[in-house]
Write a protein that holds these residues in place. Structure first.
Motif, mmCIF file in Angstrom:
data_model
loop_
_atom_site.group_PDB
_atom_site.id
_atom_site.type_symbol
_atom_site.label_atom_id
_atom_site.label_comp_id
_atom_site.label_asym_id
_atom_site.label_seq_id
_atom_site.Cartn_x
_atom_site.Cartn_y
_atom_site.Cartn_z
ATOM 1 N N HIS A 90 0.730 -10.310 -5.872
ATOM 2 C CA HIS A 90 1.028 -11.731 -5.979
ATOM 3 C C HIS A 90 1.835 -12.196 -4.768
ATOM 4 N N MET A 91 2.828 -11.362 -4.397
ATOM 5 C CA MET A 91 3.703 -11.732 -3.269
ATOM 6 C C MET A 91 2.899 -11.812 -1.964
ATOM 7 N N TYR A 92 2.084 -10.767 -1.713
ATOM 8 C CA TYR A 92 1.304 -10.777 -0.456
ATOM 9 C C TYR A 92 0.266 -11.900 -0.454
ATOM 10 N N GLY A 93 -0.328 -12.104 -1.626
ATOM 11 C CA GLY A 93 -1.312 -13.194 -1.738
ATOM 12 C C GLY A 93 -0.673 -14.522 -1.365
ATOM 13 N N LYS A 94 0.547 -14.736 -1.884
ATOM 14 C CA LYS A 94 1.250 -15.989 -1.643
ATOM 15 C C LYS A 94 1.597 -16.135 -0.149
ATOM 16 N N ILE A 95 2.067 -15.026 0.435
ATOM 17 C CA ILE A 95 2.423 -15.074 1.865
ATOM 18 C C ILE A 95 1.188 -15.420 2.707
ATOM 19 N N LEU A 96 0.081 -14.714 2.429
ATOM 20 C CA LEU A 96 -1.136 -14.947 3.218
ATOM 21 C C LEU A 96 -1.614 -16.392 3.063
ATOM 22 N N ASP A 97 -1.553 -16.873 1.834
ATOM 23 C CA ASP A 97 -1.980 -18.230 1.548
ATOM 24 C C ASP A 97 -1.117 -19.257 2.312
ATOM 25 N N GLN A 98 0.198 -19.045 2.239
ATOM 26 C CA GLN A 98 1.116 -19.989 2.897
ATOM 27 C C GLN A 98 0.933 -19.986 4.414
ATOM 28 N N GLU A 99 0.803 -18.781 4.982
ATOM 29 C CA GLU A 99 0.688 -18.700 6.445
ATOM 30 C C GLU A 99 -0.656 -19.267 6.907
ATOM 31 N N ILE A 122 1.591 -8.436 9.483
ATOM 32 C CA ILE A 122 2.495 -7.529 8.754
ATOM 33 C C ILE A 122 2.046 -7.396 7.297
ATOM 34 N N ALA A 123 1.744 -8.564 6.672
ATOM 35 C CA ALA A 123 1.313 -8.522 5.265
ATOM 36 C C ALA A 123 0.028 -7.693 5.146
ATOM 37 N N GLY A 124 -0.909 -7.911 6.070
ATOM 38 C CA GLY A 124 -2.186 -7.180 6.056
ATOM 39 C C GLY A 124 -1.951 -5.683 6.194
ATOM 40 N N ASN A 125 -1.097 -5.295 7.139
ATOM 41 C CA ASN A 125 -0.807 -3.873 7.357
ATOM 42 C C ASN A 125 -0.146 -3.239 6.143
ATOM 43 N N ASN A 126 0.793 -3.977 5.538
ATOM 44 C CA ASN A 126 1.470 -3.446 4.348
ATOM 45 C C ASN A 126 0.487 -3.203 3.220
ATOM 46 N N ILE A 127 -0.446 -4.168 3.061
ATOM 47 C CA ILE A 127 -1.442 -3.992 1.980
ATOM 48 C C ILE A 127 -2.324 -2.781 2.287
ATOM 49 N N LYS A 128 -2.715 -2.700 3.581
ATOM 50 C CA LYS A 128 -3.626 -1.609 3.989
ATOM 51 C C LYS A 128 -2.986 -0.243 3.776
ATOM 52 N N SER A 129 -1.687 -0.149 4.121
ATOM 53 C CA SER A 129 -1.083 1.178 4.079
ATOM 54 C C SER A 129 -0.480 1.535 2.720
ATOM 55 N N ALA A 130 -0.446 0.568 1.804
ATOM 56 C CA ALA A 130 0.139 0.887 0.494
ATOM 57 C C ALA A 130 -0.842 1.732 -0.314
ATOM 58 N N GLU A 131 -0.315 2.804 -0.944
ATOM 59 C CA GLU A 131 -1.226 3.636 -1.741
ATOM 60 C C GLU A 131 -1.621 2.911 -3.028
ATOM 61 N N LYS A 132 -0.620 2.304 -3.607
ATOM 62 C CA LYS A 132 -0.865 1.542 -4.847
ATOM 63 C C LYS A 132 -0.173 0.207 -4.712
ATOM 64 N N ILE A 133 -0.766 -0.798 -5.287
ATOM 65 C CA ILE A 133 -0.110 -2.104 -5.203
ATOM 66 C C ILE A 133 0.122 -2.642 -6.605
ATOM 67 N N SER A 134 1.367 -2.990 -6.876
ATOM 68 C CA SER A 134 1.664 -3.532 -8.216
ATOM 69 C C SER A 134 1.189 -4.983 -8.272
ATOM 70 N N ASP A 135 1.078 -5.504 -9.478
ATOM 71 C CA ASP A 135 0.669 -6.900 -9.644
ATOM 72 C C ASP A 135 1.634 -7.830 -8.924
ATOM 73 N N GLN A 136 2.919 -7.457 -9.013
ATOM 74 C CA GLN A 136 3.957 -8.288 -8.403
ATOM 75 C C GLN A 136 3.778 -8.342 -6.867
ATOM 76 N N GLU A 137 3.498 -7.152 -6.284
ATOM 77 C CA GLU A 137 3.303 -7.113 -4.820
ATOM 78 C C GLU A 137 2.039 -7.854 -4.409
#
Ligand code: ADP
Length: 239
Positions: A57-66, A40-55
């Motif tokens: 960071h959030m996705y990075g943290k999720i991927l790292d934890q999982e 899900i995190a991968g798909n969200n990153i892939k489909s996002a047109e722009k990613i804020s620093d906050q996002e």
């Protein structure tokens, strides 16, 4: 007698089959959750047109934890398999428990800034142990002390002592505690006590792992607990 032996064999085989089936079933489930989150995190990153620093960071943290969860799970399974087929190597060395513990405590304080960790180390001789395996037992017990405590009671006290025969290492928390009927089961693989604290990241392998590894190293693990007050895990290693 022959008929009895055949029946007994069939019964043992079907029990073994059931155990293997349950094991694979549980395992598949445990792998599926982090894999779905990563997808899900991968798909969200892939489909996002722009990613804020906050996002980011959030996705990075999720991927790292999982990824950490999958890694931990695989390491535990690998150790179980290695113990079972007797290929786990004991890489023993003399370890100074003072500096060994200090390193773990320092890493723990970084990992859990809100955990109140107190300790008393009273040993004057080195322990002959496999530091990597012992470290993973410490990690599991500290993780549980943190995980199974209310936000306002994140506390663990670690005491390291020696007597004539043994090194005794005690982890006491002030968490939710364990019901006395559950105590006999908590070291079983995939056993989880139903409570609101073990919904995510909880596999039911941590204590089974601690027990097998501790016994593999010639030690013993004990538990005592009072529901609502806290739990004490004790590791005993012959000197
Ligand atoms: P899990 O992955 O579910 O944490 P464990 O094998 O580490 O698996 O623990 C088994 C069960 O024992 C947990 O589900 C939890 O409910 C209970 N438990 C373990 N450690 C503690 C603790 N320090 N305090 C209270 N309950 C605990």
């Amino acid at each position: 007698l022959i008929v009895y032996l055949i029946y007994r064999n069939i019964a043992i085989n079907s029990r073994l089959f059931q155990l293997q089936y349950d094991f694979i079933n549980n395992l598949t489930h445990e792998f599926k959750t982090p894999v779905s989150v990563i997808k899900i995190a991968g798909n969200n990153i892939k489909s996002a047109e722009k990613i804020s620093d906050q996002e980011r960071h959030m996705y990075g943290k999720i991927l790292d934890q999982e990824a950490d969860k999958l890694n931990n799970l695989m390491n535990k399974l690998l150790s179980f398999t290695q113990i079972e087929n007797k290929s786990l190597k004991f890489k023993g060395e003399y370890v100074d428990l003072n500096s060994f513990c200090e390193e773990i405590f320092e890493a723990t304080r970084i990992k859990y800034p809100d955990l109140n960790l107190t300790s008393k180390i009273d040993v004057d001789s080195n322990i002959y142990t496999d530091p990597i395996l012992l470290n993973s037992v410490f990690q599991n017990l500290i993780d549980n002390a943190y995980k199974y405590s209310e936000v306002s009671r994140k506390f663990v006290d670690i005491r390291v002592e020696q007597n004539k025969k043994n090194f005794v290492i005690q982890f006491s928390d002030q968490g939710i505690g364990i019901n006395k009927h559950e105590l006999k089961n908590i070291f079983k693989k995939f056993y989880r006590v139903k409570n609101q604290f073990n919904q995510s990241g909880s596999v039911g392998l941590g204590l089974a792992f601690c027990k097998e590894i501790t016994e593999f190293m010639g030690g013993e693990i004990k538990v005592s607990s009072i529901e609502g007050e806290g739990t004490v895990f004790t590791l005993i290693f012959p000197r």
